[in-house]
Design a protein around this motif. Structure first.
Motif, PDB file in Angstrom:
ATOM      1  N   GLN A 104       0.826  -1.208   0.000  1.00 24.33           N
ATOM      2  CA  GLN A 104       0.000   0.000   0.000  1.00 24.33           C
ATOM      3  C   GLN A 104       0.862   1.260   0.000  1.00 24.33           C
ATOM      4  N   ARG A 105       1.994   1.221   0.713  1.00 24.71           N
ATOM      5  CA  ARG A 105       2.904   2.366   0.699  1.00 24.71           C
ATOM      6  C   ARG A 105       3.469   2.595  -0.698  1.00 24.71           C
ATOM      7  N   LYS A 106       3.818   1.511  -1.367  1.00 28.61           N
ATOM      8  CA  LYS A 106       4.360   1.632  -2.710  1.00 28.61           C
ATOM      9  C   LYS A 106       3.311   2.175  -3.682  1.00 28.61           C
ATOM     10  N   ILE A 107       2.072   1.734  -3.542  1.00 24.81           N
ATOM     11  CA  ILE A 107       0.997   2.238  -4.404  1.00 24.81           C
ATOM     12  C   ILE A 107       0.795   3.732  -4.185  1.00 24.81           C
ATOM     13  N   ARG A 108       0.815   4.165  -2.925  1.00 25.07           N
ATOM     14  CA  ARG A 108       0.669   5.598  -2.634  1.00 25.07           C
ATOM     15  C   ARG A 108       1.824   6.393  -3.236  1.00 25.07           C
ATOM     16  N   ALA A 109       3.030   5.847  -3.137  1.00 24.75           N
ATOM     17  CA  ALA A 109       4.202   6.549  -3.672  1.00 24.75           C
ATOM     18  C   ALA A 109       4.121   6.678  -5.185  1.00 24.75           C
ATOM     19  N   ILE A 110       3.662   5.628  -5.852  1.00 25.69           N
ATOM     20  CA  ILE A 110       3.529   5.669  -7.312  1.00 25.69           C
ATOM     21  C   ILE A 110       2.462   6.671  -7.731  1.00 25.69           C
ATOM     22  N   LYS A 111       1.338   6.676  -7.022  1.00 23.94           N
ATOM     23  CA  LYS A 111       0.270   7.632  -7.338  1.00 23.94           C
ATOM     24  C   LYS A 111       0.741   9.071  -7.124  1.00 23.94           C
ATOM     25  N   LYS A 112       1.579   9.267  -6.113  1.00 24.45           N
ATOM     26  CA  LYS A 112       2.117  10.603  -5.843  1.00 24.45           C
ATOM     27  C   LYS A 112       2.911  11.110  -7.041  1.00 24.45           C
ATOM     28  N   PHE A 158      16.634 -10.962  -5.001  1.00 24.18           N
ATOM     29  CA  PHE A 158      16.245 -12.363  -5.139  1.00 24.18           C
ATOM     30  C   PHE A 158      15.532 -12.862  -3.887  1.00 24.18           C
ATOM     31  N   ALA A 159      15.892 -12.324  -2.720  1.00 27.45           N
ATOM     32  CA  ALA A 159      15.271 -12.764  -1.472  1.00 27.45           C
ATOM     33  C   ALA A 159      13.770 -12.487  -1.449  1.00 27.45           C
ATOM     34  N   LYS A 160      13.345 -11.445  -2.154  1.00 34.26           N
ATOM     35  CA  LYS A 160      11.921 -11.081  -2.191  1.00 34.26           C
ATOM     36  C   LYS A 160      11.525 -10.775  -3.636  1.00 34.26           C
ATOM     37  N   LYS A 161      11.869 -11.698  -4.520  1.00 34.06           N
ATOM     38  CA  LYS A 161      11.751 -11.420  -5.953  1.00 34.06           C
ATOM     39  C   LYS A 161      10.320 -11.208  -6.411  1.00 34.06           C
ATOM     40  N   GLU A 162       9.352 -11.905  -5.821  1.00 33.56           N
ATOM     41  CA  GLU A 162       7.968 -11.761  -6.290  1.00 33.56           C
ATOM     42  C   GLU A 162       7.453 -10.351  -6.057  1.00 33.56           C
ATOM     43  N   ARG A 163       7.649  -9.846  -4.854  1.00 39.65           N
ATOM     44  CA  ARG A 163       7.139  -8.496  -4.586  1.00 39.65           C
ATOM     45  C   ARG A 163       7.951  -7.437  -5.318  1.00 39.65           C
ATOM     46  N   GLN A 164       9.246  -7.687  -5.510  1.00 38.63           N
ATOM     47  CA  GLN A 164      10.053  -6.727  -6.247  1.00 38.63           C
ATOM     48  C   GLN A 164       9.651  -6.676  -7.718  1.00 38.63           C
ATOM     49  N   LEU A 165       9.378  -7.822  -8.311  1.00 41.49           N
ATOM     50  CA  LEU A 165       8.908  -7.834  -9.699  1.00 41.49           C
ATOM     51  C   LEU A 165       7.568  -7.130  -9.815  1.00 41.49           C
ATOM     52  N   TRP A 166       6.700  -7.318  -8.825  1.00 42.05           N
ATOM     53  CA  TRP A 166       5.416  -6.595  -8.808  1.00 42.05           C
ATOM     54  C   TRP A 166       5.671  -5.088  -8.786  1.00 42.05           C
ATOM     55  N   TYR A 167       6.575  -4.659  -7.915  1.00 39.62           N
ATOM     56  CA  TYR A 167       6.846  -3.234  -7.780  1.00 39.62           C
ATOM     57  C   TYR A 167       7.421  -2.648  -9.070  1.00 39.62           C
ATOM     58  N   LYS A 170       4.906  -2.062 -11.674  1.00 36.70           N
ATOM     59  CA  LYS A 170       4.115  -0.850 -11.431  1.00 36.70           C
ATOM     60  C   LYS A 170       4.882   0.404 -11.841  1.00 36.70           C
ATOM     61  N   ILE A 171       6.183   0.402 -11.604  1.00 35.91           N
ATOM     62  CA  ILE A 171       7.000   1.523 -12.073  1.00 35.91           C
ATOM     63  C   ILE A 171       6.993   1.563 -13.592  1.00 35.91           C
ATOM     64  N   SER A 172       7.033   0.400 -14.224  1.00 38.17           N
ATOM     65  CA  SER A 172       6.946   0.340 -15.688  1.00 38.17           C
ATOM     66  C   SER A 172       5.647   0.962 -16.176  1.00 38.17           C
ATOM     67  N   GLU A 173       4.541   0.619 -15.532  1.00 40.52           N
ATOM     68  CA  GLU A 173       3.258   1.211 -15.915  1.00 40.52           C
ATOM     69  C   GLU A 173       3.291   2.721 -15.759  1.00 40.52           C
ATOM     70  N   LEU A 174       3.897   3.181 -14.684  1.00 39.64           N
ATOM     71  CA  LEU A 174       3.997   4.622 -14.432  1.00 39.64           C
ATOM     72  C   LEU A 174       4.766   5.333 -15.537  1.00 39.64           C
ATOM     73  N   VAL A 175       5.982   4.862 -15.840  1.00 44.71           N
ATOM     74  CA  VAL A 175       6.806   5.582 -16.807  1.00 44.71           C
ATOM     75  C   VAL A 175       6.255   5.444 -18.222  1.00 44.71           C
ATOM     76  N   ASN A 176       5.662   4.299 -18.541  1.00 45.43           N
ATOM     77  CA  ASN A 176       5.059   4.163 -19.865  1.00 45.43           C
ATOM     78  C   ASN A 176       3.898   5.132 -20.034  1.00 45.43           C
ATOM     79  N   HIS A 177       3.113   5.293 -18.990  1.00 49.05           N
ATOM     80  CA  HIS A 177       1.980   6.220 -19.068  1.00 49.05           C
ATOM     81  C   HIS A 177       2.449   7.666 -19.138  1.00 49.05           C
TER      82      HIS A 177
END
Length: 207
Positions: A104-112, A158-167, A170-177
């Motif tokens: 949720q913190r990451k989503i708020r940061a991206i929306k900001k 690599f220790a938290k690869k799933e959530r990092q790939l998710w994040y 989302k950054i990709s979606e941000l910059v593409n938009h």
């Protein structure tokens, strides 16, 4: 795009370099002196002919998150615009978080950043692009004991690869938009190519 030589003959940028170096002195990020990261971010911003304020924000973008300095210090030294740019990419990481709270913190940061000026998106692009480059670079040394001892960028990822790939998706979606239809569209393509390369490394590492 070539870096303009006169970019380096600028008193404000020299002050920003000094400010960042003092602020991050003695700190490490992913096995490297912390200052390497803001230097890399600023270099990326210089390479795309960014404004002086944006380059300065590149040097200072982690100061509020990672040091004792406050936004008011940046505003006093470098003005409202630089402080505003730094604020757009600053998150409060002081609290212990569970997985959902982190997301949720990451989503708020991206929306900001999504709702901010284009330069805020460029700053976030440079920040995460440099991190991705470091992750891929460290992959080459993932079996090096020195890097393993310091917990380099690849091992942290690599220790938290799933959530990092998710994040990063989302950054990709941000910059593409934000970059769509602008002169910066190819920056989003470059970012996506880094993610694809990273996913390929992950797949080969799992085999």
């Amino acid at each position: 795009m070539d870096i303009k030589p006169d970019t380096f003959n600028n008193a404000r940028i020299f002050r920003a370099i000094s400010f960042a170096a003092i602020a991050h002195d003695g700190s490490y990020k992913d096995g490297r002196p912390f200052i390497c990261h803001p230097f890399g971010v600023a270099h990326l911003l210089q390479s795309i002919d960014s404004s002086e304020d944006l380059i300065i924000a590149g040097y200072l973008h982690d100061v509020i998150e990672s040091t004792m300095y406050k936004l008011e210090d940046i505003k006093y030294e470098f003005g409202d615009n630089v402080a505003e740019l730094v604020d757009y990419v600053t998150e409060d990481k002081s609290m212990n978080e569970n997985e959902d709270e982190w997301k949720q913190r990451k989503i708020r940061a991206i929306k900001k950043v999504e709702n901010g000026p284009l330069e805020a998106a460029l700053l976030r692009w440079a920040d995460k692009t440099h991190t991705l480059v470091n992750i891929l670079d460290d992959y080459k040394s993932k079996n090096n004991s020195e890097f393993l001892d310091y917990g380099n960028a690849w091992n942290k990822f690599f220790a938290k690869k799933e959530r990092q790939l998710w994040y990063y998706s989302k950054i990709s979606e941000l910059v593409n938009h934000r970059f769509n239809g602008t002169e910066y569209a190819k920056l989003a393509e470059y970012f996506d190519a880094l993610i694809q390369k990273l996913e390929s490394k992950l797949n080969s590492n799992n085999n």
